[in-house]
Enzyme design. Structure first.
Site, PDB file in Angstrom:
ATOM      1  N   HIS A  13       0.651  -0.874   0.202  1.00 46.81           N
ATOM      2  CA  HIS A  13       0.115   0.119   0.017  1.00 46.81           C
ATOM      3  C   HIS A  13       0.964   1.425  -0.081  1.00 46.81           C
ATOM      4  CE1 HIS A  13       0.786  -0.175   4.509  1.00 46.81           C
ATOM      5  NE2 HIS A  13       0.689   1.050   4.319  1.00 46.81           N
ATOM      6  N   HIS A  55       5.452  -0.254   0.604  1.00 47.71           N
ATOM      7  CA  HIS A  55       5.148  -0.586   1.224  1.00 47.71           C
ATOM      8  C   HIS A  55       4.349  -1.451   1.732  1.00 47.71           C
ATOM      9  CE1 HIS A  55       3.580   3.149   2.535  1.00 47.71           C
ATOM     10  NE2 HIS A  55       3.595   1.838   4.420  1.00 47.71           N
ATOM     11  N   ARG A 110       4.995   7.207  14.051  1.00 46.06           N
ATOM     12  CA  ARG A 110       5.138   7.714  12.234  1.00 46.06           C
ATOM     13  C   ARG A 110       4.751   8.701  12.300  1.00 46.06           C
ATOM     14  NH1 ARG A 110       1.255   4.662   8.523  1.00 46.06           N
ATOM     15  NH2 ARG A 110      -0.097   7.284   8.894  1.00 46.06           N
ATOM     16  N   ASP A 116       0.591   5.250   1.730  1.00 43.26           N
ATOM     17  CA  ASP A 116      -0.091   5.857   3.148  1.00 43.26           C
ATOM     18  C   ASP A 116      -1.204   7.069   2.683  1.00 43.26           C
ATOM     19  OD1 ASP A 116       0.789   3.839   4.623  1.00 43.26           O
ATOM     20  OD2 ASP A 116       2.815   5.977   5.213  1.00 43.26           O
TER      21      ASP A 116
HETATM   22  C1  OGA Z   1       3.157   2.523   8.114  1.00 48.33           C
HETATM   23  C2  OGA Z   1       3.702   0.813   7.522  1.00 48.33           C
HETATM   24  C3  OGA Z   1       4.623  -1.074   8.108  1.00 48.33           C
HETATM   25  C4  OGA Z   1       5.635  -1.398   8.686  1.00 48.33           C
HETATM   26  O1  OGA Z   1       3.756   3.269   9.186  1.00 48.33           O
HETATM   27  O2  OGA Z   1       2.735   3.230   6.979  1.00 48.33           O
HETATM   28  O3  OGA Z   1       2.803   0.368   7.189  1.00 48.33           O
HETATM   29  O4  OGA Z   1       6.241  -2.277   8.752  1.00 48.33           O
HETATM   30  N1  OGA Z   1       4.235   0.129   8.398  1.00 48.33           N
HETATM   31  O5  OGA Z   1       5.434  -1.311  10.381  1.00 48.33           O
HETATM   32 MN    MN Z   2       1.780   2.616   5.625  1.00 48.27          MN
END
Ligand code: OGA
Ligand code: MN
Length: 287
Positions: A104, A261, A277, A106
């Site tokens: 995906h 990712h 994040r 974000d």
């Molecule tokens: C995010 C995500 C993936 C992870 O924080 O947007 O997709 O490995 N994280 O934590």
């Molecule tokens: Mn993400």
């Protein structure tokens, strides 16, 4: 010490060394990091024992940060911090506990999708001396570039529906529960160009993900489904990817237009993983 950029040697990703993010960076050092970010699409810093304030201050230099109102993911003191964690306190998850189980990008379901995400590792699960819970990244600018010309022509000008609802249905929530779902519901389905032009570096980026892309506007259902599946698979071919093996105190930043990712859930639920994040808001998707 001077800032150094060490490319990972694959389609995307570079390590930045020689920068202490606990202190304000001078304009020249920041300009070098910013340029490396837009060139390499994913950058990471190791061994940065940052506070939330440090993370907020540094990442806000890239643009305005999104402030969250979602009770579960938002940090109690800092609405700019989205908590990604499998940790429970008093029987309740403290953050989004299955974020990223599908490929995906974000905020794809927003009218103005996120521009940049920055994830900082506070606690990383480990087993036999190796850390677990890697995150995979794919360059969708490299993926676009590698498409045969006939496919580039075929998809030129197409638009796709990006759906929060589809993501919710496929993942069972991504840690987002029904009670807070209403806050994003208003923008749960948007239409974006299938090929986005990057607002900073002008690269063409394939904007199709396993997680969010629900249909292609104007195509018969079967053709739309098959084309999404074909393009989504193409995007994540090994030659377009970089796999980040997390260490505590890493800060990884990714471009939400030119990459996608996916998390790796290869650690036991009993091993705590805690990430904070911040996200830089974006503008309308260009084409
Ligand atoms: C995010 C995500 C993936 C992870 O924080 O947007 O997709 O490995 N994280 O934590
Ligand atoms: Mn993400």
């Amino acid at each position: 010490m001077a800032v150094q950029v060490k490319p990972c040697g694959s389609a995307l990703g570079a390590e930045i060394t020689g920068a202490d993010l606990t202190r304000p960076l001078d304009a020249a050092a920041f300009a070098q990091i910013r340029a490396a970010f837009y060139q390499h699409e994913v950058i990471y810093f190791r061994g940065q024992a940052l506070s939330d304030e440090d993370q907020i201050r540094f990442t806000a230099r890239f643009g305005e940060l999104r402030r969250l109102k979602l009770a579960m993911q938002a940090h109690v003191e800092h609405p700019e911090i989205f908590v990604v964690s499998n940790i429970k306190k008093d029987g309740k998850h403290i953050g989004s506990y299955d974020a990223g189980s599908l490929w995906h990008t974000d905020g794809a379901y927003l009218v103005k999708p996120h521009a940049i995400s920055a994830l900082r590792a506070l606690e990383v699960p480990a087993e036999n001396g190796r850390t677990l819970g890697d995150t995979n990244f794919a360059s969708v600018s490299a993926a676009y570039e590698a498409l045969p010309n006939a496919m580039k022509k075929r998809i030129e000008g197409l638009q796709a529906v990006q759906s929060f609802e589809q993501h919710l249905a496929k993942t069972g929530g991504g840690g987002v529960k029904k009670d807070i779902y209403s806050t994003v519901k208003a923008a749960s389905e948007v239409v974006h160009p299938l090929v986005r032009v990057h607002p900073v570096n002008g690269r063409k980026c394939l904007y199709v993900t396993e997680g969010y892309t629900a249909s292609i506007v104007g195509l018969p259902e079967a053709e739309s489904r098959d084309l999404i599946a074909e393009l989504a698979l193409h995007c994540v071919r090994p030659e377009f990817t970089y796999r980040h093996n997390w260490q505590q105190h890493d800060l990884v930043m990714w471009d939400d237009c030119s990459t996608q990712h996916k998390a790796t859930f290869d650690y036991p639920a009993s091993s705590p993983r805690l990430m904070h994040r911040t996200t830089v808001v974006g503008g309308a998707a260009l084409h």
